[in-house]
Design an enzyme around this catalytic site. Structure first.
Site, PDB file in Angstrom:
ATOM      1  N   ASP A  84     -41.526 -39.656   5.980  1.00  0.00           N
ATOM      2  CA  ASP A  84     -40.750 -39.926   4.776  1.00  0.00           C
ATOM      3  C   ASP A  84     -40.204 -38.584   4.269  1.00  0.00           C
ATOM      4  O   ASP A  84     -40.553 -37.514   4.772  1.00  0.00           O
ATOM      5  CB  ASP A  84     -41.577 -40.653   3.713  1.00  0.00           C
ATOM      6  CG  ASP A  84     -40.673 -41.380   2.712  1.00  0.00           C
ATOM      7  OD1 ASP A  84     -39.454 -41.134   2.708  1.00  0.00           O
ATOM      8  OD2 ASP A  84     -41.181 -42.194   1.925  1.00  0.00           O
TER       9      ASP A  84
HETATM   10  C1  BGC Z   1     -38.380 -43.019   0.231  1.00  0.00           C
HETATM   11  C2  BGC Z   1     -38.050 -43.747   1.501  1.00  0.00           C
HETATM   12  C3  BGC Z   1     -36.599 -43.549   1.838  1.00  0.00           C
HETATM   13  C4  BGC Z   1     -36.321 -42.072   1.956  1.00  0.00           C
HETATM   14  C5  BGC Z   1     -34.903 -41.745   2.346  1.00  0.00           C
HETATM   15  C6  BGC Z   1     -37.919 -41.579   0.256  1.00  0.00           C
HETATM   16  O1  BGC Z   1     -38.042 -40.977  -0.985  1.00  0.00           O
HETATM   17  O2  BGC Z   1     -39.765 -43.103   0.001  1.00  0.00           O
HETATM   18  O3  BGC Z   1     -38.362 -45.106   1.381  1.00  0.00           O
HETATM   19  O4  BGC Z   1     -36.270 -44.226   3.001  1.00  0.00           O
HETATM   20  O5  BGC Z   1     -36.598 -41.464   0.705  1.00  0.00           O
HETATM   21  O6  BGC Z   1     -34.018 -41.957   1.333  1.00  0.00           O
END
Ligand code: BGC
Length: 753
Positions: free
Chosen positions: A288
């Site tokens: 993530d």
């Molecule tokens: C989130 C993810 C997301 C990623 C990309 C993160 O802060 O937890 O779910 O896919 O950002 O935007």
């Protein structure tokens, strides 16, 4: 064939072979789509330098690099970008990757396409209320079509985090509290995004997130630690992931949380043991956003170099934005801390998916007119909003409304084009949103209505217009009040510790009582709010999770009876926030509470310590939730009868049928979501009081009866017991077929070895 003929043939064959081998010398094996995926992967990896391999493991955000982006792509330092959304820009960057980098490896372009790209569907929690695999699949397919038009070929969805805590803002993005439901709908979403083949022009790669346990954040505070013990992890939290891996998901994202002290991005048990070894996952894993470098804040890694070493050795293939791989892996290989073979395995996972997606052949966005916001997409979004609404209350059959009646439209969510779309909307344009008010001005023009928002937005605390609202209500025959949450109040990093209707909305609803007119409460929210205090002030309640672009007309379709509500709750609705966590599939405890415990104010003064019975409930809010999982009304009524089990004993490997008749006993044609629940009465570990094992949507005309039949196999009864091996344990089982988790016809059977 005579001798001469054979000679001629042999010479011709030789010439053909020489030709072919010259051809394949020109065109590398990895670029040759007639070769097998594994041949292509092996060929490509054999040609790559260590730096190029590490480059593939590096994902950057488009905004992160402003000047030398193309230079980095040329040098092979970037494997993926997220958040490039302009088709021309994508095409230009892909061109650079294909034609100007040494090996011509295309980029994979990711974005959070969570419930639609431009045409916004109900938030995932709403879609889950439809219990409709086809609908969810189609919504994902439409999102894929619109994404490909922008050059996006990878979405960070579905989110499969089981959530039993409505304070957590990301419950909006989840498919609810139940592993069976989330697993089935998650798999449907994967199929919708990825289509029949990943390389199809309308497919995008799915990404199962967040692996794992993120939804159990302590106290519902986002990013918080989780403490999920191994049986619960296996039986509940991992289950939707397993099913969606089985459905062919191309990628998986690790989560932010540490579970029992181990952050997911450094957890080799999850990534190697479970995902690769047990589930044979052959796609790739992305971290993530900075979840790798955050292992330093967790106190799990001392510095960025250790981060890279921990994640690479745990089996994490691609790093999102934090760049510890690109900065440290080469050195770590030199020092022997990360074996180059390990890097090869990680990179192969990424290349395999790029090849499977057909990116080497065509990574470009198409030119020409697309289908974004097409009528077909808008119609599908409307249908999804209709099927995602849950009717919670309908006293005296107030709904459906008579379209000849005069309607007072009140409340801040009646015309909130941005907020109606819900969380995780980057590309949906509010100009396209049809709010309830707009629907009255356009397609429901014949309706006689008066409008007073009373509050400018959901948090607005200014009561100055309450009197006006009451006067407006007085002019009408029936009042429809639109309340809920602005979209910013749910989603990532938007947790709440109080989940009542925000601001003074409850006061507005209460004030409208003074008009003495029937009141319909229509919500648009990102979570199950605590609305117990509001129920006495509404004769009917239609609960919508943020319904998306076409929410307005969908809601009137339901209110005027053009459609009949059929959604069921994918999460438990608690009475008070203090009841959280509360979910239907809990264990029984040694002392289950009574159905109707004595009310707090009825407890006699100086009552004896044990006079209320020593069992499990709250003195102030009892044992039960406000509305249970699986609950939802219709304008019609349904009756279940004649439960039949095709066997009372089954053996491992066998199946049985569980059936009941279902009759529409009401006046309207309607659709019921019939649910199958099971309880394993005695296990090597205590088992939940009920577990969903099947659901079906059955449409019935008034008076019509249909037989509902579920198949239940011994495999459906399997779980990870004391020895942590997944299997069904012999013994007695109860089974229910009904319209909610707290009702149903009950039978029993046994599993015998
Ligand atoms: C989130 C993810 C997301 C990623 C990309 C993160 O802060 O937890 O779910 O896919 O950002 O935007």
């Amino acid at each position: 064939m005579n001798k001469w003929n054979t000679r001629i043939f042999s010479v011709a064959f030789l010439a053909f072979s020489i030709n072919m081998s010259l051809y394949s010398q020109n065109k590398s094996i990895y670029k040759d789509k007639t070769r097998s995926e594994s041949e292509r992967v092996s060929d490509l990896i054999s040609k790559m330098t260590l730096a190029e391999k590490i480059g593939q493991m590096n994902q950057l955000n488009f905004d992160q690099i402003n000047k030398d982006l193309e230079e980095k792509i040329k040098k092979g330092e970037i494997g993926s970008l997220l958040n490039v959304t302009n088709a021309e820009e994508v095409n230009q960057l892909q061109q650079v990757a294909l034609q100007q980098s040494r090996l011509g490896i295309p980029l994979i372009i990711g974005r959070d396409v969570i419930h639609g790209l431009h045409t916004i569907f109900p938030i995932p929690l709403g879609q889950a209320a439809s219990f409709d695999d086809e609908l969810v699949k189609n919504a994902a397919h439409i999102a894929a079509v619109e994404s490909r038009e922008k050059g996006i070929n990878w979405t960070f969805a579905p989110m499969l985090d089981i959530s039993r805590d409505a304070r957590w803002g990301r419950i909006a993005e989840s498919l609810g509290e139940d592993p069976y439901l989330a697993g089935r709908l998650g798999a449907a979403m994967v199929r919708g995004f990825q289509g029949n083949k990943l390389s199809d022009a309308t497919s995008i790669a799915a990404c199962l997130k967040h692996f794992a346990g993120y939804g159990a954040a302590e106290g519902g505070r986002d990013y918080n630690s989780t403490n999920i013990p191994i049986h619960l992890l296996r039986n509940v939290y991992l289950e939707p992931f397993r099913k969606s891996v089985e459905a062919g998901a191309a990628t998986v994202m690790t989560s932010f949380n540490d579970n029992d002290g181990i952050p997911a991005s450094g957890n080799s048990f999850l990534l190697k043991q479970v995902l690769r070894k047990e589930w044979n996952f052959d796609g790739f894993v992305v971290s993530d956003w900075a979840s790798m470098s955050e292992m330093i804040s967790h106190g799990f890694a001392a510095d960025r170099k250790e981060v890279a070493s921990l994640s690479a050795n745990a089996g994490l293939d691609m790093e999102m934005v934090s760049q510890t791989y690109i900065q440290n892996l080469e050195q770590l290989v030199k020092e022997g801390k990360v074996p180059v073979q390990a890097i090869d395995e990680l990179v192969k996972n990424i290349l395999r998916i790029k090849i499977r997606m057909g990116l080497f052949e065509n990574p470009f966005a198409p030119t020409g007119p697309g289908k974004t916001y097409s009528q077909a997409h808008l119609n599908a979004a409307r249908e999804a909003a209709v099927k995602s609404a849950v009717l919670l209350k309908n006293n005296n059959q107030l709904l459906p409304l008579d379209a000849r009646k005069k309607i007072a439209v009140i409340g801040p969510m009646a015309d909130a084009p941005h907020d109606q779309m819900g969380t995780w909307v980057f590309d949906g344009q509010k100009e396209y949103t049809v709010t309830p008010l707009k629907a009255l001005q356009t397609e429901y023009k014949h309706i006689n209505y008066v409008y007073e928002p009373a509050l400018a937005f959901s948090r607005d605390k200014n009561k100055a217009n309450f009197e006006k609202a009451v006067n407006t209500a007085k002019q009408a025959d029936v009042v429809v009040v639109f309340l809920g949450e602005e979209s910013i109040l749910s989603g990532e990093a938007h947790s709440l510790s109080n989940i009542n209707l925000i601001g003074v909305q409850s006061d507005l609803l209460a004030a409208l009582k003074a008009a003495n007119k029937p009141v319909v409460l229509v919500t648009m929210a990102g979570r199950p709010l605590t609305i117990e205090r509001d129920l006495p002030n509404a004769d009917a309640v239609l609960y919508n999770f943020h319904p998306g672009t076409m929410g307005g007309p969908a809601i009137w379709d339901l209110l005027f009876g053009k459609a009949n509500p059929s959604g069921k709750l994918p999460v438990t609705f608690v009475r008070e926030v203090g009841q959280i966590p509360m979910y239907y599939n809990h264990n029984n405890t040694g002392r289950p509470g009574p159905k109707n415990p004595m009310k707090l104010d009825d407890i006699p003064l100086e009552a004896k310590q044990s006079s209320l019975g020593n069992s499990s409930f709250y003195l102030d809010s009892g044992r039960d939730p406000l509305f249970p999982f699986g609950y939802g009304l219709s304008y019609s009524s349904f009756e279940y009868k004649d439960l039949k089990l095709s066997a009372t004993k089954i053996k491992p490997g066998e199946k049985m049928k569980v059936s009941a008749t279902l009759t529409n006993t009401g006046k309207y044609e309607g659709t019921e979501i019939a649910q199958l629940y099971v309880r394993d009465m005695v296990g090597s570990i205590a088992r939940p009081v009920k577990e969903l094992k099947g659901y079906q949507k059955i449409s019935l005309k008034p008076g019509e009866t249909k037989l509902v039949t579920f198949e239940l196999s011994s495999d459906d009864l399997a779980f990870y017991g004391l020895d942590l091996v997944k299997k069904a344990e012999s013994g007695m089982f109860n089974v229910w077929v009904g319209g909610s988790s707290d009702s149903g016809l009950k039978g029993s059977f046994s599993l015998e070895q």
